[in-house]
Design an enzyme around this catalytic site. Structure first.
Site, PDB file in Angstrom:
ATOM      1  CB  SER A 171      -0.905  -0.076   1.230  1.00  0.00           C
ATOM      2  OG  SER A 171      -1.983   0.801   1.131  1.00  0.00           O
ATOM      3  CG  ASP A 199      -6.319  -2.998  -3.719  1.00  0.00           C
ATOM      4  OD1 ASP A 199      -7.138  -2.175  -3.271  1.00  0.00           O
ATOM      5  OD2 ASP A 199      -5.073  -2.886  -3.573  1.00  0.00           O
ATOM      6  CG  HIS A 244      -4.870  -3.062  -0.121  1.00  0.00           C
ATOM      7  ND1 HIS A 244      -4.444  -2.318  -1.195  1.00  0.00           N
ATOM      8  CD2 HIS A 244      -4.511  -2.340   0.978  1.00  0.00           C
ATOM      9  CE1 HIS A 244      -3.863  -1.207  -0.773  1.00  0.00           C
ATOM     10  NE2 HIS A 244      -3.887  -1.193   0.534  1.00  0.00           N
TER      11      HIS A 244
END
Lengths: 499, 499
Positions: free
Chosen positions: B180, B430, B455
């Site tokens: 991320s 995601d 994710h």
């Protein structure tokens, strides 16, 4: 010998110690600015540049209320050869007025027509007219704190991006050029901002002159080698002159010295003479160009050889001080205009507080003089250096920061697997070359080394007297840059096809 | 219709406008933090980590007196698999407590034994316990100003270098990992500090979610696509539920809504319900993992599909609000422990001012909702956004800074000629994947894309239920990292031979 005799001997020893104590810590203190001698020449660029100012951000890396202060960064631009979409050649300015670097980088106007290139010379923050706090810029660390190489690189990135947008020429490839500290910036700019510049020609960029990457004595060893190569006698005379000089510390000696060195005012110490000579030898070695030139001062072709000819022409028994004075006069008075010398004004280092600040913060380049050099042996005492910097500016140096931020250690291993389109050019006459990249790293990270070259000689305007190797060097550089640009346009075409 | 009628109509129109005015500017304001939900799970890492603190510099890029202030940066270290000289795996911490990222990155403990790797998880400045100004860190821009990604990267560089020195293991190759925003940092770390890290695995790193690189609607379009793929009816129900919701703005409507949504306290506006639902759909889409997981909250395998099953199980004539409430309950109450919901507390965004600050300064990721999405259409009004940020923090965003500093535009063209050893992994479930690198750029800048991944699913601990594609993905990543490391050791051996 009675008590009085012992006392006198002790006094003498003490004075001798003082006399020699200075040289042992002298060199690390000077931090030879790479290119930022008080610019005594008033050379004009060959073509006309328009002067512009860009509203630049004070601090790119924080968002404190102060960081968004705007200052006006100067840049010079020439559009006469340019076609929209053609390359933009950017000179990443170093420690001084951008006019001076522009005037001394005739290479770019020389090659611009071939590339239809736009020429942009950007002034480094805190130099010339690019003063973030106006006349207060040099007041203290509160203001000077923003004088760092990373901020300068970010300035270049922001300015170039804005310029391209304003020109509606976003697709133009940008090539970065820089000499000396400007060369370090050009190389680092390519490494840190590959999305802004497709390649960089870094001339005489001593990016390895940090930490323990190259021997600390390499700079002065290289100066010495230049003189030794010119004449062993010359080298020896200079090497032995320092002892002779130190003996003149008495009042009588200084009066004698003032005469020998034709000083405008009576001398108060031998150290100023030492600095004066030291600078003459170091800078002459840096600019040991193959043609008559007027970079820092007007000088003949191969001035080291000329200095040595002067020394060698004396009868052997002549005082060494007479010899070295005559040699140094070539540097200070080639044009024969000086009636006397302001020796105690120091080696033209006034107005250089910018580089002094940089050397005291991130640009920590330790230098020593080995026994093999022609200078008095000296060590680098980091503690003393750091204490001095702290005293002077209130901040401590970060001696490992440059190698943390930009690398340098094991550079060949790192860059053979990463990065591309870099030329490191170095002339071996230039003592800074020893901190440069001297071997090819990959097929596109290239070292161009010339045995007879000096400090970014390739960046000087072509002259009819240029030796073949210099003509060849510039040709090779132009060819490589052509490759980068052709590859870039080919990539662009290819990408459009797939879109 | 008389004058009274016109007046009532105008009032209605006005109220409708207000009702819809909020959603039109809602999404850009939320700035979904990538990973920094208030961490409601208390997962422990599989292996023991020692907690250490490193005396870190406040400001790496200036030398003002304030910049050399020291703060203590937390990092977690595990040496149980390590052999001196073996690789060091560094997780470049993102916007939250480092413990949480450590607990949720079981991939590293899983693979460490194979590599005899040292594991280091470094906390990002201004998160967790790494507070440069202690409890005052979030006071104002004076302190928060030092919360930037470039400072964070420099922290990592300085800390890693010092750690290697203390371990007398300077030759150990360092590989960076991050998911991320941490993945963005890992990728940028490789690009900016190739001399510190030999490669990086950036999982679900939306480094292209800036400026105009990807369409601004891509994030919400991707969320919508997840639901549409699960069930067209589900998608439609959600898409139509917003209008139904907006109609409940009256006192009576809100009372009814409070019942439907089992709120702990009576609702005062519909917007809190909208935010509550919105978050449930967005976060569930992000963590649409193939196995039961407890990342942000405990959820079953493929929770988007489960949500849609819940919606689809209702009789068609049931109110859409009942349906979406039931679906959202899966997200908020999978463990069935909640008796009522604190809907007006907002979507768990408390304690997130760090990311909010970053989004208001450099991490400007514009987001809109297109007509094709299942959310109410919304635009991104930059002026309004900037005004809000200025009001909130006293500083203005720099919307083009990330792409100036790190690039992103024409990334394939730039990085196919520059850089190496990067893996960008993305799961297409995601929504952040749309801002990621989804195609191989060169032989060593690789995109690993999984259709069913969510994710940074690859960073989760391996489980017996993992589908084949996930097992295969992790295997591929390990193989590539092995190649980097082998190449590094081979280079080192080669270099020693020539020394």
């Amino acid at each position: 010998m009675g008590l009085k005799g012992v006392f006198l001997l002790l006094i003498c020893l003490f004075l001798l110690c003082i006399a020699f104590a200075i040289p042992t810590t002298f060199s690390p203190r000077v931090h030879y600015p790479l290119d930022s001698l008080k610019q005594v020449t008033s050379l004009k660029p060959k073509i006309h540049f328009e002067t512009r100012f860009y509203p630049q951000l004070l601090d790119h890396f924080t968002f404190t209320p102060k960081s968004s202060k705007i200052f006006y960064q100067k840049y010079l631009i020439n559009e006469e050869y340019w076609r929209n979409g053609a390359p933009i050649f950017v000179y990443t300015g170093n420690e001084g007025d951008i006019e001076w670097f522009t005037a001394n980088t005739g290479f770019l106007p020389d090659i611009a027509p071939k590339f239809h290139a736009l020429l942009v010379f950007i002034e480094h923050r805190f130099y010339g007219e690019s003063m973030p706090f106006g006349n207060d810029s040099y007041n203290s660390a509160e203001t000077l704190g923003y004088l760092t190489s990373q901020q300068a690189l970010a300035d270049y990135a922001v300015l170039i991006r804005s310029l391209k947008q304003n020109l509606s020429s976003e697709a133009s490839p940008v090539v970065a050029f820089g000499g000396s500290y400007g060369g370090m910036l050009a190389a680092w700019f390519r490494l840190k901002y590959p999305h802004i510049t497709i390649g960089a020609l870094a001339s005489s960029a001593p990016i390895l002159h940090f930490d323990n990457i190259v021997p600390w004595s390499s700079f002065y060893d290289a100066v010495s080698q230049d003189f030794k190569d010119a004449s062993l006698n010359c080298f020896k005379v200079i090497k032995e002159s320092w002892t002779e000089l130190e003996q003149e510390f008495s009042e009588e000696g200084l009066a004698e010295l003032s005469k020998t060195f034709r000083t405008c005012k009576n001398l108060h110490s031998v150290s100023s003479v030492r600095d004066w000579l030291w600078s003459a030898f170091v800078y002459t070695s840096m600019v040991n160009y193959p043609t008559e030139a007027n970079f820092m001062r007007p000088l003949p072709a191969y001035p080291v050889q000329e200095m040595c000819k002067i020394i060698d022409a004396f009868a052997p028994e002549t005082s060494k001080l007479d010899k070295v004075f005559a040699a140094a006069s070539l540097y200070y008075n080639y044009s024969h205009g000086e009636k006397c010398f302001n020796v105690e004004n120091g080696p033209d280092l006034h107005g250089l507080s910018g580089w002094d600040w940089q050397a005291c913060t991130e640009m920590v380049m330790p230098m020593t003089c080995s026994n093999q050099s022609m200078f008095p042996p000296s060590e680098f005492d980091y503690e003393e250096f750091a204490t001095d910097c702290k005293k002077k500016y209130g901040v401590s140096p970060r001696p490992h920061w440059i190698t943390t931020e930009f690398g340098g250690e094991r550079i060949e291993e790192v860059l053979k697997r990463f990065g591309s389109n870099l030329i490191f050019s170095n002339g071996m006459q230039d003592p800074w070359s020893r901190g440069g990249v001297l071997r090819n790293i990959s097929t596109s990270i290239i070292a161009i080394v010339t045995e007879k070259g000096a400090h970014h000689v390739d960046f000087r305007s072509a002259t009819k007297d240029d030796p073949d190797w210099l003509v060849e060097q510039r040709k090779q550089e132009v060819e490589i840059i052509h490759q980068w640009i052709n590859e870039y346009y080919a990539d662009m075409k290819q990408d459009k096809k797939f879109m």
